[in-house]
Design a protein around this motif. Structure first.
Motif, PDB file in Angstrom:
ATOM      1  N   TYR A   1      -7.188 -20.832  47.663  1.00 46.37           N
ATOM      2  CA  TYR A   1      -8.120 -21.515  47.797  1.00 46.37           C
ATOM      3  C   TYR A   1      -9.372 -20.867  47.588  1.00 46.37           C
ATOM      4  O   TYR A   1      -9.183 -19.743  46.505  1.00 46.37           O
TER       5      TYR A   1
ATOM      6  N   PRO B   1     -17.513 -22.226  49.553  1.00 46.34           N
ATOM      7  CA  PRO B   1     -16.604 -23.234  49.270  1.00 46.34           C
ATOM      8  C   PRO B   1     -16.506 -24.466  47.937  1.00 46.34           C
ATOM      9  O   PRO B   1     -17.694 -25.526  47.991  1.00 46.34           O
TER      10      PRO B   1
ATOM     11  N   THR C   1     -10.163 -27.899  51.252  1.00 44.86           N
ATOM     12  CA  THR C   1      -9.721 -27.369  49.949  1.00 44.86           C
ATOM     13  C   THR C   1      -9.361 -27.798  49.205  1.00 44.86           C
ATOM     14  O   THR C   1      -7.755 -28.777  49.590  1.00 44.86           O
TER      15      THR C   1
ATOM     16  N   ALA D   1     -11.354 -26.500  54.154  1.00 48.20           N
ATOM     17  CA  ALA D   1     -12.033 -25.483  52.538  1.00 48.20           C
ATOM     18  C   ALA D   1     -12.707 -24.169  53.140  1.00 48.20           C
ATOM     19  O   ALA D   1     -12.220 -23.596  52.454  1.00 48.20           O
TER      20      ALA D   1
END
Length: 464
Positions: A133, A141, A151, A383
């Protein structure tokens, strides 16, 4: 299409050649889109507006006199933040590298700049690009343009988010275990992991995954993918792995391929939407004339883990010893500790096992031309979350979503992510095709033919 930021690289270059658009106008459209959308997505973490404008102005001058440096002169591109760019930060997602600014471009970056392409900036990664990720303690993120709560995957998450959102039509990513192919599948894009040496490398970060990791392009269209590979692929004496390659070529016509479709690896679960998308691709490839046979993988997950895990552990432990400090992520701290506990004999055994796996897969390709699998076993997840804990109702570990890709890295094989039918909620889903060493041009040709049969390039996330 009125917004130049939504044009493909080859479409932009065609307009430059006709005088219908200048590289300066194209750059300003992309910069405006970055200013509008990047704060929501956090795809680009270092932007070089001054350098990009200077490069676009120089490109415009070349097009005015009909002397472009390459067919893609003036096209904007981004670079993943574990690939060195002279004068820009190369943070690698870690506080340990927060202040690191390389003095030289890594070779693929240098080649694109020498071809006149306009470098926009760097895209976000997870710490040391060792997770699937994209989040880190320095920049936070990155979010998927198709649903910013989710994500885009990783580790080339910033790269695919940028291309999917129109923040530049081209991106350079890296793939050490699926880090181009899985994120491309989560973003509805093409992503190529080349054969080792097909895209030569030098002047980069330490190779903590040995030669399992390659640099490759991420694009929206097959024409763009082919055009970028033509610039990246010539051999270079500084990368011995590139020495045996003939000039990069894409066949004009592809004969029917013998494709082994592997819908799942062992007992590892696959999200039903991902499974259905891959099955639909397999069926459509058969209607296009290919010989598609469903079967099991010619290896076990236990074999792959026994080869891949010690390389990453030892590489991270070595890097921490060289630089000092510890990773921020608990999972990576455990990984580094495990690497410190390995012996030289352990690592040598893994290297020998990888060589044997190369030979084993060479035997497989005597009877098959390609392997088709889902690119990822799960749809994108929140995410801020490292990995989905459950797939298809079954608990999985942190690599449960990533089971399909690292065999290509371990065997030195090229692999490409292709968009398949989306999920029931409209999220992109990709498949991967993996071929024998040197089949990069064939994979690009298959991407071209697949795009002609099942167009996807005009499907955009509803960000505006």
């Amino acid at each position: 299409m009125s917004d130049p930021a939504l044009l493909s690289a080859t479409a932009l270059a065609g307009r430059f050649a006709r005088g219908a658009l200048s590289p300066i106008e194209a750059l300003e459209a992309v910069l405006a889109r970055i200013a509008r959308l990047n704060p929501r997505l956090n795809a680009i973490i270092a932007l070089d507006e001054v350098g990009a404008r200077a490069a676009a102005e120089a490109s415009a001058a070349r097009w005015r006199v009909g002397l472009p440096l390459s067919p893609l002169d003036g096209v904007p591109f981004t670079v993943k933040d574990n690939i060195a760019v002279a004068g820009l930060p190369c943070v690698w997602g870690s506080p340990i590298f927060r202040d690191f600014v390389p003095e030289r471009d890594e070779l693929p970056v240098a080649r694109l700049r020498a071809a006149g392409l306009v470098l926009l900036g760097k895209t976000n990664v997870p710490e040391f690009t060792l997770q699937g990720y994209t989040d880190n303690p320095v920049f936070g993120p990155t979010r998927n343009p198709w649903d910013p709560a989710l994500t885009p995957g990783g580790s080339s998450g910033g790269a695919v988010a940028a291309v999917a959102a129109g923040l530049g039509p081209l991106a350079l990513g890296t793939d050490g275990g699926g880090s181009i192919r899985r994120p491309a599948s989560h973003a509805g894009l093409l992503g190529l992991k080349p054969t080792p040496g097909r895209v030569p490398r030098c002047d980069g970060l330490p190779a903590i995954l040995l030669d399992l990791e390659q640099i490759g392009p991420i694009t929206r269209t097959s024409a763009d993918l082919i055009a970028v590979m033509a610039l990246l692929a010539p051999p270079d004496p500084r990368d011995p792995l590139s020495a045996g390659f003939s000039p990069f070529a894409v066949p004009g016509a592809v004969r029917p391929q013998r494709i082994l479709f592997v819908p799942r690896f062992g007992a590892n679960p696959v999200d039903p939407d991902c499974a259905a998308s891959a099955a639909a691709v397999a069926a459509r490839l058969a209607t296009l004339g290919h010989q598609v046979e469903e079967g099991e993988a010619p290896f076990t997950m236990e074999l792959l883990a026994g080869l891949f895990t010690p390389v990453g552990q030892a590489g991270l432990a070595w890097l921490m010893a060289e630089r000092g400090g510890e990773p921020s992520a608990p999972m990576l701290r455990e990984m580094a500790a495990a690497g410190r506990a390995l012996s030289g004999a352990d690592l040598f055994a893994a290297v020998q096992g990888i060589a044997a796996f190369h030979r084993r897969m060479a035997g497989f390709f005597a009877a098959h031309d390609l392997i088709l699998t889902p690119a990822a076993a799960a749809l994108p997840w929140p995410a801020e979350q490292v990995a989905p804990p459950i797939i298809a109702g079954q608990p999985v570990g942190p690599r449960g979503h990533a089971v399909f890709t690292n065999f290509a890295n371990l065997a030195g094989l090229p692999g490409i992510a292709l968009p398949g039918p989306p999920s029931a909620t409209g999220l992109p889903i990709g498949v991967q095709l993996v071929g024998p060493p040197g089949a990069d041009g064939l994979l690009c040709a298959l991407a071209r033919d697949w795009e002609a049969a099942v167009p996807w390039a005009e499907r955009w996330p509803a960000l505006d």
